[in-house]
Motif scaffolding. Structure first.
Motif, PDB file in Angstrom:
ATOM      1  N   VAL A 549       0.862  -1.283   0.019  1.00  0.00           N
ATOM      2  CA  VAL A 549      -0.002   0.070   0.180  1.00  0.00           C
ATOM      3  C   VAL A 549       0.946   1.154   0.039  1.00  0.00           C
ATOM      4  O   VAL A 549       0.632   2.163  -0.781  1.00  0.00           O
ATOM      5  N   THR A 550       1.967   1.267   0.883  1.00  0.00           N
ATOM      6  CA  THR A 550       2.909   2.518   0.780  1.00  0.00           C
ATOM      7  C   THR A 550       3.701   2.700  -0.622  1.00  0.00           C
ATOM      8  O   THR A 550       3.860   3.864  -1.004  1.00  0.00           O
ATOM      9  N   VAL A 551       4.027   1.482  -1.194  1.00  0.00           N
ATOM     10  CA  VAL A 551       4.585   1.817  -2.460  1.00  0.00           C
ATOM     11  C   VAL A 551       3.654   2.254  -3.644  1.00  0.00           C
ATOM     12  O   VAL A 551       3.957   3.204  -4.231  1.00  0.00           O
ATOM     13  N   TRP A 552       2.172   1.677  -3.434  1.00  0.00           N
ATOM     14  CA  TRP A 552       1.237   2.193  -4.294  1.00  0.00           C
ATOM     15  C   TRP A 552       0.889   3.698  -4.007  1.00  0.00           C
ATOM     16  O   TRP A 552       0.766   4.343  -5.012  1.00  0.00           O
ATOM     17  N   ALA A 553       0.916   3.945  -2.820  1.00  0.00           N
ATOM     18  CA  ALA A 553       0.548   5.301  -2.588  1.00  0.00           C
ATOM     19  C   ALA A 553       1.700   6.356  -3.061  1.00  0.00           C
ATOM     20  O   ALA A 553       1.692   7.355  -3.658  1.00  0.00           O
ATOM     21  N   ALA A 554       2.850   5.979  -2.903  1.00  0.00           N
ATOM     22  CA  ALA A 554       4.120   6.618  -3.513  1.00  0.00           C
ATOM     23  C   ALA A 554       3.933   6.841  -5.200  1.00  0.00           C
ATOM     24  O   ALA A 554       4.412   7.783  -5.559  1.00  0.00           O
ATOM     25  N   LEU A 556       1.162   6.724  -6.733  1.00  0.00           N
ATOM     26  CA  LEU A 556       0.196   7.740  -6.938  1.00  0.00           C
ATOM     27  C   LEU A 556       0.572   9.220  -6.760  1.00  0.00           C
ATOM     28  O   LEU A 556       0.114   9.924  -7.344  1.00  0.00           O
ATOM     29  N   LEU A 557       1.309   9.277  -5.702  1.00  0.00           N
ATOM     30  CA  LEU A 557       2.070  10.503  -5.294  1.00  0.00           C
ATOM     31  C   LEU A 557       2.662  11.132  -6.431  1.00  0.00           C
ATOM     32  O   LEU A 557       2.638  12.278  -6.921  1.00  0.00           O
ATOM     33  N   SER A 558       3.821  10.232  -7.028  1.00  0.00           N
ATOM     34  CA  SER A 558       4.536  10.631  -7.981  1.00  0.00           C
ATOM     35  C   SER A 558       3.722  11.061  -9.264  1.00  0.00           C
ATOM     36  O   SER A 558       4.034  11.958  -9.993  1.00  0.00           O
ATOM     37  N   ARG A 559       2.792  10.185  -9.799  1.00  0.00           N
ATOM     38  CA  ARG A 559       1.967  10.695 -10.797  1.00  0.00           C
ATOM     39  C   ARG A 559       1.360  11.944 -10.620  1.00  0.00           C
ATOM     40  O   ARG A 559       1.127  12.729 -11.560  1.00  0.00           O
ATOM     41  N   PHE A 560       0.646  12.283  -9.412  1.00  0.00           N
ATOM     42  CA  PHE A 560      -0.085  13.566  -9.269  1.00  0.00           C
ATOM     43  C   PHE A 560       0.853  14.644  -9.244  1.00  0.00           C
ATOM     44  O   PHE A 560       0.549  15.765 -10.013  1.00  0.00           O
ATOM     45  N   VAL A 561       2.270  14.444  -8.596  1.00  0.00           N
ATOM     46  CA  VAL A 561       3.138  15.497  -8.714  1.00  0.00           C
ATOM     47  C   VAL A 561       3.356  15.813 -10.155  1.00  0.00           C
ATOM     48  O   VAL A 561       3.579  17.038 -10.682  1.00  0.00           O
ATOM     49  N   LEU A 587      12.256  13.770  -9.455  1.00  0.00           N
ATOM     50  CA  LEU A 587      11.137  13.835  -8.597  1.00  0.00           C
ATOM     51  C   LEU A 587      10.392  12.512  -8.605  1.00  0.00           C
ATOM     52  O   LEU A 587      10.097  12.013  -7.497  1.00  0.00           O
ATOM     53  N   HIS A 588      10.158  12.022  -9.697  1.00  0.00           N
ATOM     54  CA  HIS A 588       9.422  10.544  -9.778  1.00  0.00           C
ATOM     55  C   HIS A 588      10.328   9.652  -9.100  1.00  0.00           C
ATOM     56  O   HIS A 588       9.698   9.007  -8.385  1.00  0.00           O
ATOM     57  N   TYR A 589      11.469   9.551  -9.445  1.00  0.00           N
ATOM     58  CA  TYR A 589      12.554   8.431  -8.757  1.00  0.00           C
ATOM     59  C   TYR A 589      12.759   8.600  -7.315  1.00  0.00           C
ATOM     60  O   TYR A 589      12.986   8.021  -6.584  1.00  0.00           O
ATOM     61  N   GLY A 590      12.857  10.152  -6.835  1.00  0.00           N
ATOM     62  CA  GLY A 590      13.085  10.483  -5.669  1.00  0.00           C
ATOM     63  C   GLY A 590      11.804  10.211  -4.599  1.00  0.00           C
ATOM     64  O   GLY A 590      12.124   9.605  -3.590  1.00  0.00           O
ATOM     65  N   LEU A 591      10.518  10.394  -5.274  1.00  0.00           N
ATOM     66  CA  LEU A 591       9.498  10.010  -4.455  1.00  0.00           C
ATOM     67  C   LEU A 591       9.446   8.555  -4.050  1.00  0.00           C
ATOM     68  O   LEU A 591       8.954   7.978  -3.368  1.00  0.00           O
ATOM     69  N   LEU A 592       9.700   7.836  -5.422  1.00  0.00           N
ATOM     70  CA  LEU A 592       9.430   6.505  -5.452  1.00  0.00           C
ATOM     71  C   LEU A 592      10.792   5.865  -4.210  1.00  0.00           C
ATOM     72  O   LEU A 592      10.402   4.866  -3.693  1.00  0.00           O
ATOM     73  N   MET A 593      11.668   6.522  -4.379  1.00  0.00           N
ATOM     74  CA  MET A 593      12.820   5.961  -3.429  1.00  0.00           C
ATOM     75  C   MET A 593      12.242   6.138  -1.595  1.00  0.00           C
ATOM     76  O   MET A 593      12.664   5.371  -0.990  1.00  0.00           O
ATOM     77  N   VAL A 594      11.972   7.426  -1.581  1.00  0.00           N
ATOM     78  CA  VAL A 594      11.441   7.736  -0.255  1.00  0.00           C
ATOM     79  C   VAL A 594      10.291   6.771   0.034  1.00  0.00           C
ATOM     80  O   VAL A 594      10.305   6.312   1.119  1.00  0.00           O
ATOM     81  N   GLY A 595       9.264   6.378  -0.835  1.00  0.00           N
ATOM     82  CA  GLY A 595       8.154   5.561  -0.664  1.00  0.00           C
ATOM     83  C   GLY A 595       8.712   4.195  -0.390  1.00  0.00           C
ATOM     84  O   GLY A 595       8.073   3.691   0.566  1.00  0.00           O
ATOM     85  N   PHE A 596       9.593   3.726  -1.003  1.00  0.00           N
ATOM     86  CA  PHE A 596      10.245   2.459  -0.859  1.00  0.00           C
ATOM     87  C   PHE A 596      10.737   2.331   0.885  1.00  0.00           C
ATOM     88  O   PHE A 596      10.549   1.320   1.323  1.00  0.00           O
ATOM     89  N   PHE A 597      11.468   3.328   1.153  1.00  0.00           N
ATOM     90  CA  PHE A 597      12.052   3.438   2.532  1.00  0.00           C
ATOM     91  C   PHE A 597      10.873   3.481   3.631  1.00  0.00           C
ATOM     92  O   PHE A 597      10.903   2.650   4.724  1.00  0.00           O
ATOM     93  N   LEU A 598      10.036   4.333   3.170  1.00  0.00           N
ATOM     94  CA  LEU A 598       8.598   4.292   4.096  1.00  0.00           C
ATOM     95  C   LEU A 598       7.910   3.085   4.100  1.00  0.00           C
ATOM     96  O   LEU A 598       7.476   2.374   5.269  1.00  0.00           O
ATOM     97  N   ALA A 599       8.109   2.313   2.828  1.00  0.00           N
ATOM     98  CA  ALA A 599       7.330   0.872   2.935  1.00  0.00           C
ATOM     99  C   ALA A 599       7.751  -0.059   3.603  1.00  0.00           C
ATOM    100  O   ALA A 599       7.424  -0.756   4.190  1.00  0.00           O
TER     101      ALA A 599
END
Length: 805
Positions: A549-554, A556-561, A587-599
């Protein structure tokens, strides 16, 4: 007189500063003990002390919150005592599950109120304790000052000021101590009520758990004997009057505790009414030009009903842990605006369902009023369920179902849901007849309440959709290009999210109505928390779900930004070509990386172990994945240095095409014959790359032309330049040129050179120039010669030679 500390932080800080300046003075920093006030400063310090104590008197006025607690606590204890006595007289074994749930909610509301009071009193007691400490320290200063003044033979007037200061400090301390005692006593009384409330809640929870296990046990006589066996104690009217009086008392106490929230609720209703009336005319005009806006306009045609629906639904959020009487009153109040609102939204074939459901809900609320008389309530419940079964049987006739409109595909599911409800109601009817009263009430009330909740949420979803549709057309939202360009899509997404949220709320409430929510949620909790141990690593299904869910949210957030940047940020600022793509990709890869660590953190994995694993695999990555790392670094270079950008036309070796994507490992090049070639990023960095469009999209077109010997070269040059000047795709700067290249074997060779900024169409432009040159040469009578070759024959037979001579 009553004293307590004010909650104004600014006043508290001011008092503390004044007290420190006035009382401590030149305290000894070396020993930490308070120093005596010098005799010359005693008069001034005494005056300052008087001002500080007067400030303390102003602060020690009874706070409204504490005064409210003092006034309400006797009545609250009296009501709790009466409720406990009634609870002791209640037979938990004969109570219905919903009745116990309502009772538990009421006691939890009371417990929450006591908890709030305890928190308020604890804060007051802590502040009073701090004031006592400051007064103690201040008294020590003045006692030392008195001893010092006596030893210095200070005048009597000065000693009198010291004695007066000590007397004032003693009086202030007595006031604070007396008030602290009152606060602590009050706090102790509330703690006793909290303990009693917790015990009652625990007993109710235990009784509910026991009743769930005995739902299939007969708990009453057959219905045909219930009236004969009914007790004939106190009159029916007295029981109903007592029950209504208790409900009124609960509601009044609940309303008194939430005066501020009631004011906020009223303000919310006023704001909603103002907004709906303000946009009523615009909604009608928008509906005339946009067919998709039709349902939204219906919402604004009934602004009062729409505003009341939204405001009443907000009540369940504004008043958590509300008593049962409040919930029932809110439900009845919701019925009034829901029916006229849905009248215009529903198809005519579905409106009778709405009216009958509203009638059943009102009857059900009347039955709730007479629940103090179990026998009469049971008979009325049997009649209510019987009428519901007959009505559903009538509404479910094949002829009526067939008349449902084909466009109402989602509403056709109503037929299936209604059949399920009919089966449950028939079961409730049978169990009531046979004496399974608790099971019958659970099934019947569950169906009726669930259906009513579904209707209310359906109406709320349409109102929310209408409000969103209008807000998306208002000036603040309409100024965003993202909303202007994608308004229908955004509205559909929001409406889908609102419907999904409403479905979740309805499903959770329905499970609670049928008393299976705790069991199902408990089973889900067990499944999600089941742990799989692999060595020192413990994983559960819940951890995996949280990770996904966290990766999926990341994502979605990346696509929205990225969507907001592309639609509203980049068009408003001037950036170099390729810079927006680089920013978006980073930003896309940065958000995905942050999302991965949060996940990973959400999955409960220790980051220390991840660091250890990364270090262990670092060597393997360095040796075994050199190409991958090389391509990754090359991708970063491509993004930031931008030697090749998306949309460029390049040639790498034998590959010629347009760059469609620059990824973190590879890039995609689409050739002109339609193939998409994946090119490693390292090849674009290390190999020679011809970029035709790096700085601009200009392309020179070279067209060779040969004419017959004897043609005037000046005429040909003029003709070629004129043809290029007439073509719309040829640039005027740099201007086209015609050159005489040389003397060919069979022709005079010329070349037309022209520039175009339509790089993607340069082949078409070259073809147009060739056709125009050929036409111009023909019109000028200039011949384009065929290739000429000389044939030298060394030997030939005599017969052939005689025939050709």
């Amino acid at each position: 007189m009553d004293w307590t500390v004010s909650t104004r932080p600014a006043a508290t800080i001011l008092f503390a500063v004044m007290l420190a300046m006035a009382l401590l003075g030149s305290a000894s920093a070396q020993t930490g003990a308070p120093a005596a006030i010098p005799v010359p400063e005693i008069a001034e310090r005494a005056e300052q002390l008087g001002g500080a104590l007067r400030q303390l008197d102003a602060m020690l006025v009874t706070a409204p919150a504490v005064k409210s607690i003092e006034q309400e606590i006797p009545q609250a204890i009296e009501i709790a005592t009466a409720e406990e006595e009634a609870f002791e007289r209640t037979s938990l074994e004969l109570s219905a599950l919903q009745e116990l749930a309502d009772l538990e909610r009421d006691w939890e509301t009371r417990a929450a109120k006591f908890t709030t009071w305890t928190s308020t009193l604890t804060q007051r007691a802590t502040q009073l304790e701090a004031e006592l400490d400051r007064l103690t320290l201040t008294r020590e200063v003045w006692e030392r000052t008195r001893s010092s003044a006596i030893g210095a033979n200070a005048p009597a007037a000065v000693l009198g000021r010291v004695h007066a200061a000590l007397a004032a400090l003693t009086e202030s301390r007595q006031h604070v101590e007396r008030r602290r005692t009152q606060i602590l006593t009050l706090q102790s009384r509330i703690a006793e009520e909290q303990l009693r409330t917790s015990e009652v809640v625990a007993r109710i929870e235990a009784a509910r758990g026991e009743l769930r296990t005995r739902l299939l046990t007969r708990d009453g006589p057959a219905l045909w004997t219930v009236l004969a066996a009914a007790r004939t104690g106190e009159p029916i009217t007295d029981r109903v009057r007592a029950a209504l009086s208790a409900d009124v008392n609960h509601f009044e106490a609940f309303a008194r505790d939430r005066t501020e929230r009631i004011q906020i609720h009223a303000a919310l209703l006023v704001v909603l009414l103002g907004m709906l009336f303000a946009f009523r005319g615009r909604a009608a005009r928008w509906a005339e030009h946009d067919e998709q806006f039709g349902n939204a306009a219906l919402v604004f045609e009934r602004p009062i009903s729409s505003a009341v629906v939204l405001a009443l639904l907000a009540a369940f959020w504004l008043y958590p842990r509300a008593p049962t009487v409040f919930t029932e009153m809110a439900g009845i109040a919701l019925l009034i605006p829901t029916v006229p609102l849905l009248h215009g939204l529903l198809q005519p074939q579905l409106r009778p369902w709405l009216y009958w459901l509203a009638l059943f809900y009102l009857v059900d609320r009347v039955r709730g009023v007479i629940e103090a008389i179990p026998s009469l309530e049971r008979v009325l419940f049997f009649a209510e369920v019987t009428a519901a079964v007959l009505l559903l049987t009538y509404l479910l006739r094949p002829s009526r179902i067939a008349r449902l409109p084909e466009s109402a595909g989602a509403l056709r599911a109503l037929g299936v849901a209604t059949r399920v409800a009919l089966g449950i109601l028939l079961t409730s009817l049978a169990t009531n007849l046979l004496g399974y009263v608790r099971l019958s009430a659970l099934l019947g009330d569950g169906v009726l309440s669930s259906a009513y909740l579904a209707v209310v949420l359906y109406a709320a979803a349409h109102v929310a959709d209408g409000v969103v549709a209008v807000l998306l057309r208002t000036r603040p939202a309409n100024s965003l290009r993202a909303i202007r360009s994608h308004r229908p899509l955004i509205r559909r997404r929001i409406h889908r999210a609102v419907r999904f949220g409403g479905l979740i709320v309805w499903a959770a409430a329905t499970l609670d109505l049928f008393a299976v929510q705790e069991e199902i949620f408990g089973a889900l909790r067990v499944v999600l928390t089941a742990t799989l141990s692999v060595g020192s690593l413990d994983l559960s299904l819940g951890d995996l779900v949280a990770f996904g869910v966290t990766v999926w949210a990341a994502f979605l957030l990346s696509r929205f930004v990225g969507f907001l940047l592309e639609e509203d940020v980049y068009p408003r600022i001037r950036l170099g070509r390729g810079v927006p793509y680089a920013i978006s990709s980073t930003l896309h890869y940065g958000l995905l990386m942050v999302g991965f660590f949060l996940a990973v953190a959400a999955a409960g994995v220790d980051f220390g172990r991840i660091t250890l694993l990364v270090g262990a695999f670092g060597v393997g990555i360095g040796f075994g994945l050199q190409n991958v790392v090389n391509n990754f670094v090359s991708g970063l270079i491509l993004l930031f240095e931008r030697p090749v950008q998306v949309g460029d036309t390049i040639r790498v070796g034998e590959l010629f095409g347009d760059v469609k994507r620059i990824g973190i490992r590879s890039s995609t090049v689409r050739t002109w014959d339609g193939a998409e070639v994946i090119v490693p990023n390292s090849q674009l960095i290390s190999d020679q790359v011809v970029n035709w469009t790096l700085s601009d999209r200009h392309r020179r077109i070279d067209l060779p032309v040969g004419v017959a010997y004897g043609t005037d070269p000046e005429q040909v040059l003029t003709l070629l330049v004129g043809v290029a000047a007439e073509n719309q795709s040829v640039l005027r700067e740099p201007e086209p040129k015609a050159l005489f290249i040389g003397f060919g074997d069979s022709s005079l060779d010329f070349e037309l050179r022209a520039w175009t900024d339509r790089f993607e169409n340069f082949v078409q432009t070259r073809s147009e120039l060739a056709v125009a040159v050929n036409r111009a040469l023909l019109e000028a009578g200039i011949t384009i010669p065929f290739p000429q070759r000389d044939l030298h024959v060394k030997s030939v037979e005599a017969s052939v030679r005689d025939a050709t001579t």
